[in-house]
Write a protein that holds these residues in place. Structure first.
Motif, PDB file in Angstrom:
ATOM      1  N   HIS A 125      42.267  44.957  45.970  1.00 48.56           N
ATOM      2  CA  HIS A 125      40.848  45.067  45.655  1.00 48.56           C
ATOM      3  C   HIS A 125      40.021  43.874  46.127  1.00 48.56           C
ATOM      4  CE1 HIS A 125      38.461  47.840  42.745  1.00 48.56           C
ATOM      5  NE2 HIS A 125      37.818  47.633  43.874  1.00 48.56           N
ATOM      6  N   ASP A 148      38.257  51.862  37.946  1.00 52.97           N
ATOM      7  CA  ASP A 148      39.226  50.771  37.822  1.00 52.97           C
ATOM      8  C   ASP A 148      39.678  50.683  36.372  1.00 52.97           C
ATOM      9  OD1 ASP A 148      40.669  48.357  38.306  1.00 52.97           O
ATOM     10  OD2 ASP A 148      39.135  47.674  39.693  1.00 52.97           O
ATOM     11  N   ASP A 152      37.444  43.432  37.280  1.00 54.67           N
ATOM     12  CA  ASP A 152      37.537  42.554  38.465  1.00 54.67           C
ATOM     13  C   ASP A 152      36.350  41.613  38.559  1.00 54.67           C
ATOM     14  OD1 ASP A 152      39.851  43.931  38.922  1.00 54.67           O
ATOM     15  OD2 ASP A 152      39.137  45.021  40.674  1.00 54.67           O
ATOM     16  N   HIS A 164      42.198  39.547  43.807  1.00 49.15           N
ATOM     17  CA  HIS A 164      41.769  40.913  43.485  1.00 49.15           C
ATOM     18  C   HIS A 164      41.196  41.070  42.075  1.00 49.15           C
ATOM     19  CE1 HIS A 164      45.823  42.684  41.799  1.00 49.15           C
ATOM     20  NE2 HIS A 164      45.596  41.478  41.346  1.00 49.15           N
ATOM     21  N   ASP A 238      39.667  52.068  42.697  1.00 54.02           N
ATOM     22  CA  ASP A 238      40.965  51.415  42.492  1.00 54.02           C
ATOM     23  C   ASP A 238      41.906  52.460  41.893  1.00 54.02           C
ATOM     24  OD1 ASP A 238      43.142  49.923  41.450  1.00 54.02           O
ATOM     25  OD2 ASP A 238      41.883  48.139  41.211  1.00 54.02           O
TER      26      ASP A 238
HETATM   27 MN   LIG Z   1      40.589  46.564  40.865  1.00 54.82          MN
END
Ligand SMILES: [Mn+2]
Length: 313
Positions: A125, A148, A152, A164, A238
């Motif tokens: 990512h 996700d 993040d 990431h 993701d």
């Molecule tokens: Mn991610």
């Protein structure tokens, strides 16, 4: 020059041995003349736990062979409406994330300069930051739909600002997306403390946790998309947003996630959004089982291309 399929027989032939492009699409390094350019970004130098996402593009290509060209739910044939090609892989520097960012930004910038939509297949990512730099230079700060299990948005990891777990904090600092026009689906799992969510909360990011999707359903989750409508949207997908029972081949799995079916339904709920670029990241083939994670990722790619094709003649 045409990147179109040769329907219908091209889809019926197995051609297993020679097929090494996403969904049997033509290979065309040069993005000029395309509506959508698919780029592999085989980089996993930003991973903190299980490695292997550098092999994602290769496995997603080989697990995309079964995908047929008509989407019966969205009622579209994306490859008839869009000129799409596999533009090959961006060459990363496996030992240097900052150098790799430059290479990604250049490659994505070339796609955008050609007037094509970049469809990026990672890779971990961390690559989203470099893609967003190129996208924001073209389109300004974009709206964001982010699938996700993690936000993040951490500050750093062992003193490193780029990995990431930080792309959406760095991108926010750089003004690459609009936090109030951002929706994160599927967030879950243990974090270091309540403060981990603070940046998103203070910046007005809409978080639709996995628990909320399970309790209230997909339709309620989709109603939160109002903040991105009418804007240019970047979709960052993701694969760890999906439960590891469906998508085990990933670097940082979290239990209690979305099913494949919920994922498809959520993605189809993006119909009507103005998607200007997207990424699919964190598929780690060494941890996969029978290619099921890569196969899901290939189908996510097909869903996103189908969405982009809607409304095109
Ligand atoms: Mn991610």
């Amino acid at each position: 020059m045409s990147a179109r399929f040769e329907p219908p027989n091209a889809f019926r032939s197995p051609r297993y041995a020679q097929l090494s492009t996403f969904m049997r699409l033509p290979y065309q390094k040069d993005p000029r003349g395309l509506d959508v350019a698919i780029l592999g970004i085989p980089f996993d130098g930003g991973v903190s736990f299980r490695p292997g996402a550098r092999f994602g593009p290769k496995e997603i290509r080989s697990n995309s062979l079964l995908i047929r060209p008509y989407h019966p739910v969205l009622r579209t044939s994306p490859f008839s409406r869009l000129r799409v090609a596999d533009c090959g892989d961006v060459d990363p520097n496996p030992l240097d994330i900052v150098d790799t960012y430059g290479r990604i930004e250049t490659a994505v910038g070339e796609v955008l300069a050609a007037g094509a939509i970049p469809a990026c297949v990672g890779g971990d990512h961390s690559i989203s930051l470099a893609i967003l730099r190129a996208v924001a230079r073209r389109h300004g700060a974009v709206a964001l739909v982010h699938f996700d299990s993690h936000q993040d948005m951490w500050e750093e990891y062992f003193g490193n600002r780029y990995f990431h777990g930080t792309p959406f904090r760095r991108a926010l600092e750089e003004g690459l997306y609009q936090p109030k026009a951002t929706v994160q689906f599927g967030i879950r799992g243990p974090v270091y403390g309540e403060g981990d969510f603070e940046l998103g909360e203070t910046q007005g990011v809409t978080v639709v946790r996995a628990e909320e999707i399970h309790r209230q359903g997909v339709a309620a989750a989709l109603s939160r998309l109002d903040v991105v409508r009418g804007r240019k949207v970047y979709v960052s997908f993701d694969i760890d947003s999906v439960d590891p029972a469906f998508a085990p081949g990933t670097g940082t799995p979290e239990v209690g996630g979305l099913s494949s079916a919920q994922t498809l339904e959520l993605l189809r709920g993006l119909a009507g959004l103005d998607i200007v670029a997207f990424d699919i990241v964190e598929v780690s083939p060494p941890y996969d089982q029978s290619g099921i994670t890569a196969m899901l990722a290939a189908n996510v790619l097909f869903e996103l291309l189908s969405l982009i094709s809607l409304g095109r003649p």
